[in-house]
Design a protein around this motif. Structure first.
Motif, PDB file in Angstrom:
ATOM      1  N   LEU A  92      79.965  75.636  29.875  1.00 45.43           N
ATOM      2  CA  LEU A  92      79.272  74.397  29.688  1.00 45.43           C
ATOM      3  C   LEU A  92      79.800  73.085  30.243  1.00 45.43           C
ATOM      4  N   GLY A  93      81.322  73.080  30.154  1.00 47.80           N
ATOM      5  CA  GLY A  93      82.002  72.103  30.855  1.00 47.80           C
ATOM      6  C   GLY A  93      81.518  71.798  32.177  1.00 47.80           C
ATOM      7  N   ARG A  94      81.719  72.995  33.190  1.00 52.72           N
ATOM      8  CA  ARG A  94      81.451  72.796  34.551  1.00 52.72           C
ATOM      9  C   ARG A  94      79.838  72.861  34.812  1.00 52.72           C
ATOM     10  N   ARG A  95      79.049  73.001  33.832  1.00 54.50           N
ATOM     11  CA  ARG A  95      77.735  72.882  33.914  1.00 54.50           C
ATOM     12  C   ARG A  95      77.307  71.552  34.138  1.00 54.50           C
ATOM     13  N   PHE A  96      78.003  70.714  33.333  1.00 54.95           N
ATOM     14  CA  PHE A  96      77.742  69.288  33.295  1.00 54.95           C
ATOM     15  C   PHE A  96      78.691  68.493  34.153  1.00 54.95           C
ATOM     16  N   VAL A  97      79.886  69.130  34.230  1.00 51.09           N
ATOM     17  CA  VAL A  97      80.900  68.395  35.446  1.00 51.09           C
ATOM     18  C   VAL A  97      81.221  69.223  36.166  1.00 51.09           C
ATOM     19  N   PRO A  98      80.407  69.338  37.422  1.00 57.03           N
ATOM     20  CA  PRO A  98      80.541  70.550  38.328  1.00 57.03           C
ATOM     21  C   PRO A  98      81.731  70.433  39.032  1.00 57.03           C
ATOM     22  N   ALA A  99      82.235  71.501  39.559  1.00 58.63           N
ATOM     23  CA  ALA A  99      83.293  71.621  40.242  1.00 58.63           C
ATOM     24  C   ALA A  99      82.970  70.897  41.860  1.00 58.63           C
ATOM     25  N   PRO A 100      83.984  70.262  42.280  1.00 60.23           N
ATOM     26  CA  PRO A 100      85.332  69.991  42.056  1.00 60.23           C
ATOM     27  C   PRO A 100      85.555  68.702  41.511  1.00 60.23           C
ATOM     28  N   THR A 101      84.797  68.163  40.548  1.00 64.37           N
ATOM     29  CA  THR A 101      84.991  66.876  39.835  1.00 64.37           C
ATOM     30  C   THR A 101      86.188  67.068  38.849  1.00 64.37           C
ATOM     31  N   ARG A 102      87.247  66.092  38.979  1.00 63.30           N
ATOM     32  CA  ARG A 102      88.233  66.125  38.157  1.00 63.30           C
ATOM     33  C   ARG A 102      87.775  66.188  36.578  1.00 63.30           C
ATOM     34  N   CYS A 103      88.271  67.183  35.768  1.00 58.57           N
ATOM     35  CA  CYS A 103      87.886  67.284  34.483  1.00 58.57           C
ATOM     36  C   CYS A 103      89.167  67.801  33.716  1.00 58.57           C
ATOM     37  N   PHE A 104      89.852  67.096  32.894  1.00 55.29           N
ATOM     38  CA  PHE A 104      91.328  67.685  32.180  1.00 55.29           C
ATOM     39  C   PHE A 104      90.890  67.401  30.548  1.00 55.29           C
ATOM     40  N   THR A 105      91.509  68.208  29.835  1.00 49.35           N
ATOM     41  CA  THR A 105      91.491  68.104  28.452  1.00 49.35           C
ATOM     42  C   THR A 105      92.685  68.082  27.678  1.00 49.35           C
ATOM     43  N   TRP A 106      93.803  68.118  28.596  1.00 49.25           N
ATOM     44  CA  TRP A 106      95.385  68.462  27.989  1.00 49.25           C
ATOM     45  C   TRP A 106      96.124  67.920  29.103  1.00 49.25           C
ATOM     46  N   TRP A 107      97.127  66.824  28.325  1.00 49.78           N
ATOM     47  CA  TRP A 107      98.310  66.134  29.107  1.00 49.78           C
ATOM     48  C   TRP A 107      99.483  66.141  28.316  1.00 49.78           C
ATOM     49  N   SER A 108     100.564  66.686  28.646  1.00 48.95           N
ATOM     50  CA  SER A 108     101.592  66.853  28.181  1.00 48.95           C
ATOM     51  C   SER A 108     102.699  65.729  27.478  1.00 48.95           C
ATOM     52  N   TYR A 109     103.192  65.980  26.464  1.00 43.90           N
ATOM     53  CA  TYR A 109     103.721  64.997  26.008  1.00 43.90           C
ATOM     54  C   TYR A 109     104.945  64.474  26.586  1.00 43.90           C
ATOM     55  N   ARG A 110     105.219  65.123  27.562  1.00 42.04           N
ATOM     56  CA  ARG A 110     106.621  64.863  28.449  1.00 42.04           C
ATOM     57  C   ARG A 110     106.385  63.546  29.223  1.00 42.04           C
ATOM     58  N   ALA A 111     105.097  63.462  29.756  1.00 42.74           N
ATOM     59  CA  ALA A 111     105.086  62.121  30.546  1.00 42.74           C
ATOM     60  C   ALA A 111     105.199  60.868  29.828  1.00 42.74           C
ATOM     61  N   LYS A 112     105.799  59.975  30.388  1.00 39.49           N
ATOM     62  CA  LYS A 112     106.029  58.770  29.700  1.00 39.49           C
ATOM     63  C   LYS A 112     104.710  57.896  29.744  1.00 39.49           C
ATOM     64  N   ASP A 113     103.926  58.239  30.663  1.00 35.77           N
ATOM     65  CA  ASP A 113     102.743  57.625  30.599  1.00 35.77           C
ATOM     66  C   ASP A 113     101.702  58.606  31.185  1.00 35.77           C
ATOM     67  N   TRP A 114     100.835  59.170  30.336  1.00 32.24           N
ATOM     68  CA  TRP A 114     100.302  60.492  30.556  1.00 32.24           C
ATOM     69  C   TRP A 114      98.977  60.196  31.545  1.00 32.24           C
ATOM     70  N   ALA A 115      98.452  58.949  31.198  1.00 26.96           N
ATOM     71  CA  ALA A 115      97.498  58.321  31.993  1.00 26.96           C
ATOM     72  C   ALA A 115      97.575  58.080  33.503  1.00 26.96           C
ATOM     73  N   ALA A 116      98.906  57.272  33.599  1.00 28.82           N
ATOM     74  CA  ALA A 116      99.204  56.898  35.157  1.00 28.82           C
ATOM     75  C   ALA A 116      99.690  58.258  35.955  1.00 28.82           C
ATOM     76  N   SER A 117     100.285  59.107  35.445  1.00 29.27           N
ATOM     77  CA  SER A 117     100.763  60.159  35.985  1.00 29.27           C
ATOM     78  C   SER A 117      99.458  61.240  36.124  1.00 29.27           C
ATOM     79  N   ASP A 118      98.531  61.367  35.132  1.00 24.49           N
ATOM     80  CA  ASP A 118      97.590  62.312  35.014  1.00 24.49           C
ATOM     81  C   ASP A 118      97.711  63.560  35.592  1.00 24.49           C
ATOM     82  N   ARG A 119      98.705  63.964  35.194  1.00 25.59           N
ATOM     83  CA  ARG A 119      99.146  65.727  35.359  1.00 25.59           C
ATOM     84  C   ARG A 119      98.321  66.527  34.288  1.00 25.59           C
ATOM     85  N   GLY A 120      97.151  66.336  34.241  1.00 29.01           N
ATOM     86  CA  GLY A 120      96.314  67.198  33.071  1.00 29.01           C
ATOM     87  C   GLY A 120      95.985  68.449  33.658  1.00 29.01           C
ATOM     88  N   ARG A 121      95.367  69.343  32.702  1.00 31.80           N
ATOM     89  CA  ARG A 121      94.847  70.708  32.801  1.00 31.80           C
ATOM     90  C   ARG A 121      93.424  70.705  32.097  1.00 31.80           C
TER      91      ARG A 121
END
Length: 260
Positions: A189-218
């Motif tokens: 359903l995630g990709r039904r509503f947000v079709p690939a290759p549109t960016r769609c992440f649900t997890w970002w590591s705590y290790r990033a000082k600024d998770w939003a700026a680095s945006d290294r999500g999965r």
């Protein structure tokens, strides 16, 4: 009906943002993963105060545990041990309309993507294989949600090339998840509503000082539905702002709206 799913990474420690989310979004049902609490210590009173009178638990200390809290009655509880070692990673129920709802927390799998060198990775693959066998036998309309700990598509990670050898995006894990999906023709359903290759992440590591700026999500968190239910899904949202709330989980909640 609004169904939400969230790996909360300790429900007691983050009960404040759980309450904030429920007050803001008002889902009918919330599925939680990684609750990190035994059943007797689960903060049920906080959910009851917000109208979630039905609280079903499969709890455990450490890094496991799942829960389903609901404004609607839930019956026919089921707890599958797909880990085959007693870890609390699944809780399934039947909704009042007869549809099954399965809440799953797939193990992360350690750091080394090699079964021989890392037993945890083998356990993860075996977990997905057992889920696939179960999925092949599903005969009723079902919604399956949770932290699957696999980002299957190239666009489900911040860098496909750099993460090919990183657990959660390796080809062998993607193959295992693909087999699971095919076993019941699950609709992502995630990709039904947000079709690939549109960016769609649900997890970002705590290790990033600024998770939003680095945006290294999965995209590790998923909502799947039986083929006959896909058309009943009328909306899907990834609540990314929750990653910036006080004492955030490293995952953010998903919410899907259904027309039944």
């Amino acid at each position: 009906m609004k169904i939400a799913s969230w790996n909360i990474n300790s429900v007691r420690f983050r009960i404040g943002i759980v309450e904030q989310f429920l007050e803001q979004e008002c889902p009918d049902i919330l599925c939680l993963q990684e609750t990190k609490v035994e059943n007797g210590s689960f903060p049920a009173a906080a959910f009851h105060a917000l109208g979630y009178d039905h609280v079903l638990l499969n709890g455990q200390r450490m890094h496991h545990g799942v829960a389903i809290v609901s404004k609607l009655p839930l019956v026919e509880e089921e707890r599958n041990d797909w880990q085959a070692n007693g870890e609390a990673r699944h809780l399934g129920v039947r909704l009042p309309n007869g549809i099954r709802l399965e809440n799953v927390y797939v193990p992360a799998g350690g750091d080394i993507p090699d079964r021989a060198l890392n037993p945890k990775f083998g356990q993860k693959l075996d977990f997905l294989a057992r889920m696939t066998d179960w999925s092949d036998r599903v005969r009723v309309p079902t919604i399956m949600v949770g932290d699957f700990n696999v980002a299957p598509l190239e666009c489900d990670v911040w860098s496909h090339k750099q993460l090919l050898d990183v657990v959660s995006h390796t080809p062998i894990e993607v193959e295992a998840l693909t087999k699971l999906q095919a076993a019941h023709d699950w609709v992502d359903l995630g990709r039904r509503f947000v079709p690939a290759p549109t960016r769609c992440f649900t997890w970002w590591s705590y290790r990033a000082k600024d998770w939003a700026a680095s945006d290294r999500g999965r995209r590790l968190d998923h909502m799947w539905a039986s083929p006959e239910l896909a058309a009943n899904a009328t909306g899907h949202a990834v609540h990314e702002p929750c990653r910036s709330w006080l004492k955030p989980s490293d995952h953010v909640p998903l919410v899907t709206e259904f027309s039944f």
